[in-house]
Design an enzyme around this catalytic site. Structure first.
Site, PDB file in Angstrom:
ATOM      1  N   LYS A 150       0.831  -1.209   0.000  1.00 22.15           N
ATOM      2  CA  LYS A 150       0.000   0.000   0.000  1.00 22.15           C
ATOM      3  C   LYS A 150       0.865   1.259   0.000  1.00 22.15           C
ATOM      4  O   LYS A 150       2.085   1.189   0.092  1.00 22.15           O
ATOM      5  CB  LYS A 150      -0.955  -0.031   1.201  1.00 22.15           C
ATOM      6  CG  LYS A 150      -1.986  -1.175   1.101  1.00 22.15           C
ATOM      7  CD  LYS A 150      -3.061  -0.881   0.084  1.00 22.15           C
ATOM      8  CE  LYS A 150      -3.828  -2.051  -0.468  1.00 22.15           C
ATOM      9  NZ  LYS A 150      -4.342  -3.076   0.391  1.00 22.15           N
TER      10      LYS A 150
HETATM   11  C1  LIG Z   1      -5.457  -4.067   0.594  1.00 23.55           C
HETATM   12  C2  LIG Z   1      -6.914  -3.961   0.576  1.00 23.55           C
HETATM   13  C3  LIG Z   1      -7.689  -4.445   1.636  1.00 23.55           C
HETATM   14  C4  LIG Z   1      -7.149  -5.307   2.746  1.00 23.55           C
HETATM   15  O1  LIG Z   1      -6.178  -4.736   3.540  1.00 23.55           O
HETATM   16  P1  LIG Z   1      -5.176  -5.704   4.325  1.00 23.55           P
HETATM   17  O2  LIG Z   1      -4.472  -4.740   5.226  1.00 23.55           O
HETATM   18  O3  LIG Z   1      -4.272  -6.332   3.320  1.00 23.55           O
HETATM   19  O4  LIG Z   1      -5.966  -6.691   5.084  1.00 23.55           O
HETATM   20  C5  LIG Z   1      -9.059  -4.227   1.621  1.00 23.55           C
HETATM   21  N1  LIG Z   1      -9.642  -3.586   0.596  1.00 23.55           N
HETATM   22  C6  LIG Z   1      -8.939  -3.138  -0.444  1.00 23.55           C
HETATM   23  C7  LIG Z   1      -9.657  -2.430  -1.544  1.00 23.55           C
HETATM   24  C8  LIG Z   1      -7.557  -3.329  -0.513  1.00 23.55           C
HETATM   25  O5  LIG Z   1      -6.874  -2.912  -1.579  1.00 23.55           O
END
Ligand SMILES: *Cc1c(COP(=O)(O)O)cnc(C)c1O
Length: 378
Positions: A190
């Site tokens: 992210k």
């Molecule tokens: C990455 C992501 C998540 C999940 O987040 P994690 O921290 O990996 O559990 C949820 N929704 C979207 C749209 C994402 O891109």
């Protein structure tokens, strides 16, 4: 072979090292501690909400956010079909069924008119969805002005999946500040990372309290640990919060770096017939998490998988956009309000290396590889 070039790898350095070492030396290793408290304060302030609850993942934040909105077994929750599976999975963890809504073809975000159509249909059938979970795709927020107005009209609360959009804004207001609550993710790929983590953001004090309570095994405040609810072990560790604080202090710099990479792709593809940068011309309010392109094969003479193959021979990662949830085998029985837009984006889109940790040399190599491919393919 060159060192592999990833789409979005963690951008961590000396500052992160200092913060984590300081946290270790402070003795606050175990879950919770002063860095968690400070991280929550700093995040809430950055986004402009009253409460932030730091959790072990964005998925955990979605799960608890849904429970906090009262989602339970047998309920229906409306969400975007164009998303990562975590959004839909969390709905299933809460015992509910996801109903998928198709996207606006320009942004890939939930199409407000299809949301309205779905809500109308449910109302006719005498069903009231318990929540709506719109998703900010690849760092561009949904049209919150319209989506929230429609949700309010039908009296359905909104939990915003801002996992990909921290740092973005909608009409000047920060992603993560919309709806009844929002969630963000600090997974390794992210825009900023705690290696793994997430946060629930809200102005609702009782929701924040309840989320903290459920995330720490739902312990009643008595010495013998009385339990009246099923709880979860979903809190963020203090060490990871320290990493997050360093990352948050660099968020704007990391966004600028990603934007400069996006601009290089824009320049390159401006000269390529049949290719457009996904998300439209105006990305001034986006955090530009990932840069994707849409390929019109009738203009290019090539399809995305051919460019992906060319990049792969240079050990460069690229990928299609999310495969829509209503096309996933695991959700084949889920209901949906779709018109083919997400499916088309899945077929024509691809995502390119976009991370702020990419070196100038790596970016030049990616651009040169694309240029070579496009020249040869023409
Ligand atoms: C990455 C992501 C998540 C999940 O987040 P994690 O921290 O990996 O559990 C949820 N929704 C979207 C749209 C994402 O891109």
């Amino acid at each position: 072979m060159n060192e592999r070039i990833y789409m979005s790898s963690p951008d961590v350095g000396e500052l992160e090292e200092q913060y984590v070492v300081a946290a270790i030396r402070s003795g606050w290793i175990a879950p919770l501690g002063p860095d968690v408290d400070a991280f929550e304060r700093e995040l809430a302030e950055r986004v402009g909400v009253d409460h932030a609850v730091a959790l072990s993942s964005g998925t955990a934040a979605l799960h608890l956010g849904l429970l906090g909105l009262g989602v339970k077994r047998g309920d229906v929750v409306l969400t975007s079909t164009m998303t990562f599976a975590a959004t839909a999975n969390a709905i299933v963890y809460a015992g509910a069924s996801p109903h998928f809504i198709d996207c606006d073809p320009e942004s890939g975000n939930m199409d407000p008119s299809l949301l309205r159509r779905a809500l109308e249909q449910f109302a006719q059938d005498g069903v009231k969805p318990t929540a709506i979970v719109p998703v900010d795709l690849l760092g561009k927020t949904v049209d919150y002005t319209t989506i929230l107005a429609i949700a309010a009209e039908y009296g359905v609360p909104v939990l915003c999946d801002a996992a990909e959009s921290l740092g973005a804004t909608h009409r000047g207001e920060a992603a993560g500040s919309f709806g009844h609550a929002s969630i963000v993710s600090f997974n390794g790929n992210k825009i900023m990372t705690t290696s793994g983590g997430g946060t629930l953001l809200t102005n609702d004090e009782s929701l924040a309290k309840h989320t903290r309570y459920l995330a720490t095994q739902a312990r009643q405040p008595v010495v013998h640990y009385e339990h009246t609810d099923i709880g979860y072990n979903y809190r963020l560790s203090n060490l990871l919060a320290a990493l997050g604080r360093a990352q948050l202090s660099r968020l704007d710099a990391m966004i600028s770096r990603r934007r400069s990479i996006r601009d290089r792709y824009r320049d390159l593809f401006a000269r390529v017939d049949g290719v457009e940068v996904f998300g439209g011309e105006d990305d001034s309010e986006d955090n530009v998490w990932l840069t994707s392109i849409l390929v019109d094969a009738s203009g290019t003479g090539w399809i995305p998988s051919e460019l992906t193959a060319a990049l792969a021979t240079e050990n460069i990662e690229s990928r299609p956009l999310w495969k829509p949830m209503h096309l996933q085998p695991v959700f084949q029985d889920a209901s949906a309000t779709v018109n083919g837009s997400a499916e088309r984006l899945f077929e024509t889109g691809m995502t390119l290396p976009s991370g702020s940790a990419l070196s100038d040399d790596q970016i030049e190599h990616v651009l040169a590889t694309i240029r070579d491919f496009v020249e040869t393919a023409r």
